[in-house]
Scaffold this active site. Structure first.
Site, PDB file in Angstrom:
ATOM      1  N   LYS A  45      -2.620  -8.338  -7.946  1.00 50.39           N
ATOM      2  CA  LYS A  45      -3.490  -8.145  -6.586  1.00 50.39           C
ATOM      3  C   LYS A  45      -2.976  -7.047  -5.962  1.00 50.39           C
ATOM      4  CE  LYS A  45      -3.738  -9.018  -2.538  1.00 50.39           C
ATOM      5  NZ  LYS A  45      -4.545  -8.014  -1.927  1.00 50.39           N
ATOM      6  N   PRO A  46      -3.581  -5.777  -6.110  1.00 47.51           N
ATOM      7  CA  PRO A  46      -3.077  -4.602  -5.308  1.00 47.51           C
ATOM      8  C   PRO A  46      -3.508  -4.931  -3.885  1.00 47.51           C
ATOM      9  CG  PRO A  46      -4.506  -4.228  -7.321  1.00 47.51           C
ATOM     10  CD  PRO A  46      -4.714  -5.731  -7.060  1.00 47.51           C
ATOM     11  N   SER A  60      -5.264  -4.671  -0.350  1.00 43.12           N
ATOM     12  CA  SER A  60      -6.705  -4.465   0.061  1.00 43.12           C
ATOM     13  C   SER A  60      -7.189  -3.141   0.423  1.00 43.12           C
ATOM     14  CB  SER A  60      -6.962  -5.639   1.016  1.00 43.12           C
ATOM     15  OG  SER A  60      -6.869  -6.736   0.619  1.00 43.12           O
ATOM     16  N   LEU A 116      11.498  -7.010  -0.135  1.00 47.66           N
ATOM     17  CA  LEU A 116      10.977  -6.879   1.213  1.00 47.66           C
ATOM     18  C   LEU A 116      11.164  -5.784   1.998  1.00 47.66           C
ATOM     19  CD1 LEU A 116      11.636 -10.772   1.410  1.00 47.66           C
ATOM     20  CD2 LEU A 116       9.611  -9.776   0.383  1.00 47.66           C
ATOM     21  N   TRP A 169       0.677  -1.193   0.016  1.00 50.76           N
ATOM     22  CA  TRP A 169      -0.100   0.023   0.137  1.00 50.76           C
ATOM     23  C   TRP A 169       0.756   1.347  -0.032  1.00 50.76           C
ATOM     24  CZ3 TRP A 169       1.820   2.214   4.202  1.00 50.76           C
ATOM     25  CH2 TRP A 169       2.253   1.673   5.120  1.00 50.76           C
ATOM     26  N   ASN A 170       2.256   1.295   0.377  1.00 52.76           N
ATOM     27  CA  ASN A 170       2.936   2.305   0.434  1.00 52.76           C
ATOM     28  C   ASN A 170       3.156   3.086  -1.087  1.00 52.76           C
ATOM     29  OD1 ASN A 170       4.721   0.419  -0.272  1.00 52.76           O
ATOM     30  ND2 ASN A 170       6.288   1.343   0.841  1.00 52.76           N
ATOM     31  N   GLY A 178       6.501  -6.325  -0.351  1.00 48.46           N
ATOM     32  CA  GLY A 178       5.645  -6.387   0.647  1.00 48.46           C
ATOM     33  C   GLY A 178       6.742  -6.753   1.848  1.00 48.46           C
ATOM     34  N   GLU A 219      11.776  -2.931  11.356  1.00 47.47           N
ATOM     35  CA  GLU A 219      11.723  -1.875  10.421  1.00 47.47           C
ATOM     36  C   GLU A 219      10.270  -1.168  10.928  1.00 47.47           C
ATOM     37  OE1 GLU A 219       9.312  -3.413   6.745  1.00 47.47           O
ATOM     38  OE2 GLU A 219      10.684  -1.765   5.693  1.00 47.47           O
TER      39      GLU A 219
HETATM   40  P1  NDP Z   1       2.347  -6.945   3.239  1.00 47.74           P
HETATM   41  O1  NDP Z   1       3.357  -8.155   3.104  1.00 47.74           O
HETATM   42  O2  NDP Z   1       1.599  -7.182   4.116  1.00 47.74           O
HETATM   43  O3  NDP Z   1       1.301  -6.978   1.818  1.00 47.74           O
HETATM   44  C1  NDP Z   1       1.796  -6.827   0.660  1.00 47.74           C
HETATM   45  C2  NDP Z   1       0.777  -7.546  -0.578  1.00 47.74           C
HETATM   46  O4  NDP Z   1       0.914  -8.975  -0.152  1.00 47.74           O
HETATM   47  C3  NDP Z   1      -0.626  -7.044  -0.298  1.00 47.74           C
HETATM   48  O5  NDP Z   1      -1.243  -6.758  -1.561  1.00 47.74           O
HETATM   49  C4  NDP Z   1      -1.221  -8.220   0.678  1.00 47.74           C
HETATM   50  O6  NDP Z   1      -2.640  -8.374   0.610  1.00 47.74           O
HETATM   51  C5  NDP Z   1      -0.677  -9.661  -0.045  1.00 47.74           C
HETATM   52  N1  NDP Z   1      -0.577 -10.359   0.885  1.00 47.74           N
HETATM   53  C6  NDP Z   1      -0.723 -10.570   1.975  1.00 47.74           C
HETATM   54  N2  NDP Z   1      -0.467 -12.016   2.423  1.00 47.74           N
HETATM   55  C7  NDP Z   1      -0.384 -12.785   1.413  1.00 47.74           C
HETATM   56  C8  NDP Z   1       0.050 -14.116   1.304  1.00 47.74           C
HETATM   57  N3  NDP Z   1      -0.302 -15.003   2.117  1.00 47.74           N
HETATM   58  N4  NDP Z   1       0.124 -14.412  -0.414  1.00 47.74           N
HETATM   59  C9  NDP Z   1       0.111 -13.464  -1.119  1.00 47.74           C
HETATM   60  N5  NDP Z   1      -0.035 -12.410  -1.092  1.00 47.74           N
HETATM   61  C10 NDP Z   1      -0.363 -11.864   0.456  1.00 47.74           C
HETATM   62  O7  NDP Z   1       2.968  -5.811   3.108  1.00 47.74           O
HETATM   63  P2  NDP Z   1       2.404  -4.384   3.387  1.00 47.74           P
HETATM   64  O8  NDP Z   1       1.302  -4.049   2.379  1.00 47.74           O
HETATM   65  O9  NDP Z   1       1.955  -4.118   4.740  1.00 47.74           O
HETATM   66  O10 NDP Z   1       3.555  -3.382   2.811  1.00 47.74           O
HETATM   67  C11 NDP Z   1       4.638  -2.919   3.689  1.00 47.74           C
HETATM   68  C12 NDP Z   1       5.860  -3.527   3.743  1.00 47.74           C
HETATM   69  O11 NDP Z   1       6.189  -3.381   2.483  1.00 47.74           O
HETATM   70  C13 NDP Z   1       6.972  -3.158   4.332  1.00 47.74           C
HETATM   71  O12 NDP Z   1       7.514  -4.024   5.234  1.00 47.74           O
HETATM   72  C14 NDP Z   1       8.196  -2.734   3.372  1.00 47.74           C
HETATM   73  O13 NDP Z   1       9.205  -2.687   3.602  1.00 47.74           O
HETATM   74  C15 NDP Z   1       7.667  -3.365   2.363  1.00 47.74           C
HETATM   75  N6  NDP Z   1       8.213  -2.747   0.936  1.00 47.74           N
HETATM   76  C16 NDP Z   1       9.304  -3.226   0.178  1.00 47.74           C
HETATM   77  C17 NDP Z   1       9.596  -2.611  -0.740  1.00 47.74           C
HETATM   78  C18 NDP Z   1      11.022  -3.015  -1.338  1.00 47.74           C
HETATM   79  O14 NDP Z   1      11.134  -2.748  -2.705  1.00 47.74           O
HETATM   80  N7  NDP Z   1      11.686  -3.864  -1.054  1.00 47.74           N
HETATM   81  C19 NDP Z   1       8.964  -1.441  -1.367  1.00 47.74           C
HETATM   82  C20 NDP Z   1       8.124  -1.086  -0.555  1.00 47.74           C
HETATM   83  C21 NDP Z   1       7.646  -1.661   0.546  1.00 47.74           C
HETATM   84  P3  NDP Z   1      -3.477  -7.734   1.429  1.00 47.74           P
HETATM   85  O15 NDP Z   1      -3.420  -6.061   1.290  1.00 47.74           O
HETATM   86  O16 NDP Z   1      -4.784  -8.023   1.205  1.00 47.74           O
HETATM   87  O17 NDP Z   1      -3.226  -7.918   2.977  1.00 47.74           O
END
Ligand code: NDP
Length: 483
Positions: free
Chosen positions: A175-176, A178, A251, A151-152, A228, A385
């Site tokens: 899958k953006p 939620s 990550l 979401w960021n 994520g 983090e």
């Molecule tokens: P999440 O890992 O919670 O979610 C990321 C995406 O994965 C969402 O679309 C989420 O869906 C989905 N998701 C959650 N569980 C599963 C699963 N079991 N299988 C497949 N998909 C799944 O991360 P955040 O959205 O909270 O984002 C923040 C994080 O992202 C931070 O830790 C940050 O460091 C990292 N990030 C890393 C970057 C990089 O380039 N290294 C850049 C930007 C952010 P839903 O929304 O429905 O939960």
């Protein structure tokens, strides 16, 4: 707020559709908690339909000429630019970031489409001669790609995946996140409006644990590109292992910022402030830990405070706002916990450390940019983090000590160093354990250079020609002359 509630949709097989179950979720503005719009809540079944559509579209798209693919990507880039204002307003309302930053994010996603439109034309193979045989090496699209994003930066981080996937000849299901899915869907819609064949680009909404998991576990997807949390990345890697599926993982981070004795302190403080607090610190390459040489630490800290206190915080739709709210109460709570833990263990609070006061801030997830001094590695803020607007400062005596502290983490996404000495810059850059090193700059993202993490910050690289490679398989064709 929009005049009317926005009604979002999923994109499957070129059509705007609702969830099979008919379920919808309401998206709220993190600055005011007012409703922004409704989105369908898909399930594993919706994800399967999208995957099947992507599989049907794959043969024709993978054989489409790179020139034709480029035409469509460029056309979509033009449409994104035309629609920048509309997409950016949606982004600000669902995510919270200031409108100027939302516009920059949308424009950057258009640039990504243009870049990979051209990079896709440079998918070169190789030809090798060996006695009575010849070897031809082809790079072919891996197949249906599952693109899962946070979401960021919901628009830009999706563009980092969509553009190279399509340029390589892959079709995809995205899958953006939620809680911020609207602007990202509008972005993908431009590709369909630009003439992408039905099924080549699909978007499904719904919980990651269901829709995301289906995209990972289905035998139809041949590649997972995920950005994520590290925890989610581990789950994805483990579940992709059953089918030895290709994965790229971007990550979490815990980025150090080293300020050497000889640094330009004004530039370092300004750059550090921007990278620590932009997007409310909710950036994977945010500055998380500052290490300042003890001879200049007081001077640097004073400048950092000066810059921090100039930042204006408010609803992202208001003009001249530098910082919006945090994305969610959960993010704000984690930040509060990390600050409280640091203070309990002896850190000093130099500014922030609380919510801003006043009616404008009552309903949103606001938190003041915070500077902490006298921190150490026993504190959670230096190890985990935070993903919040906190800049913790620690002093060091020698460069070796600063590098050791910087590397004392399971993460390795970005690291920054400010120095005027070339030898120091090279010495440190070669020893810092991170995928991107910023020397006298506060950003390691460049469209043409590889981006990705070491250690538990990820696997694989995005951007540049590396980003295209991530969607290609290698094939060796050996031609024999003797029958
Ligand atoms: P999440 O890992 O919670 O979610 C990321 C995406 O994965 C969402 O679309 C989420 O869906 C989905 N998701 C959650 N569980 C599963 C699963 N079991 N299988 C497949 N998909 C799944 O991360 P955040 O959205 O909270 O984002 C923040 C994080 O992202 C931070 O830790 C940050 O460091 C990292 N990030 C890393 C970057 C990089 O380039 N290294 C850049 C930007 C952010 P839903 O929304 O429905 O939960």
């Amino acid at each position: 707020m929009l005049d009317t509630m926005y009604h979002s949709y999923m994109l499957i097989d070129g059509e705007q559709v609702q969830a099979l179950s008919g379920r919808v979720d309401v998206i709220y503005n993190p600055a005011s908690q007012e409703p922004v719009g409704e989105v369908p809540v898909g399930s594993r079944q919706d994800a399967r339909l999208a995957l099947q559509a992507a599989r049907r579209a794959f043969p024709a798209w993978s054989e489409t000429s790179c020139q034709k693919r480029a035409e469509i990507l460029h056309e979509a880039a033009d449409l994104v630019r035309e629609r920048t204002d509309r997409i950016a307003r949606l982004l600000t309302q669902e995510q919270g970031k200031p409108l100027k930053n939302a516009r920059a994010e949308v424009r950057s996603s258009a640039d990504m489409l243009d870049y990979y439109a051209e990079e896709g034309k440079r998918n070169f193979g190789e030809w090798m001669a060996s006695g009575q045989s010849r070897s031809i090496v082809l790079k072919q699209p891996v197949g249906v790609a599952a693109l899962i994003t946070p979401w960021n930066f919901p628009v830009d981080l999706l563009a980092w995946k969509v553009a190279p996937a399509l340029a390589a000849g892959c079709t995809f299901v995205a899958k953006p996140p939620s809680k911020a899915p609207i602007a990202a869907t509008e972005f993908v819609k431009t590709l369909i409006d630009a003439g992408l064949p039905p099924g080549a680009a699909n978007v499904v909404h719904g919980p990651g644990s269901e829709v995301g998991a289906e995209l990972v576990q289905s035998p139809i997807s041949r590649k997972i590109a995920f950005t994520g949390e590290t925890k989610t990345g581990r789950w994805i890697m483990a579940h992709a292992a059953g089918q030895i599926k290709r994965v790229s993982l971007e990550l979490g981070g815990q980025s150090p910022f080293i300020v050497c004795q000889d640094a330009d302190l004004e530039k370092a403080a300004s750059a550090c402030t921007q990278r620590a607090f932009s997007n409310m610190g909710q950036i994977c390459i945010s500055v998380n830990r500052i290490y300042a040489a003890e001879e200049i630490a007081d001077q640097f800290t004073a400048k950092l405070l000066e810059h921090t206190q100039r930042l204006r915080i408010g609803n992202g739709l208001e003009p001249d706002v530098d910082l919006g709210p945090m994305f969610s109460e959960a993010q704000r709570e984690k930040t509060r916990e990390h600050v409280a833990d640091a203070l309990a263990k002896g850190a000093s609070l130099l500014c922030g450390g609380r919510e801003p006061e006043g009616r404008a801030f009552e309903k949103g997830f606001f938190y003041l940019p915070t500077v902490l001094d006298n921190v150490d590695h026993s504190m959670r803020i230096m190890r985990e983090e935070t993903f919040g607007p906190v800049a913790p400062i620690m002093r060091f005596k020698t460069l070796e000590e600063a590098i050791a502290l910087a590397n004392d983490t399971e993460f390795g996404l970005a690291a920054y160093i400010f120095t005027r000495d070339l030898k120091t810059a090279i010495f440190a850059s070669e020893r810092l354990e991170a995928g991107g090193i910023g020397v006298n700059v506060n950003n390691v993202v460049d469209i043409q250079a590889p981006f990705g993490g070491w250690k538990q910050s990820g696997l694989g690289r995005e951007l540049g020609h590396y980003g295209l490679e991530a969607y290609l398989e290698t094939k060796h064709i050996r031609l024999g002359f003797e029958m």
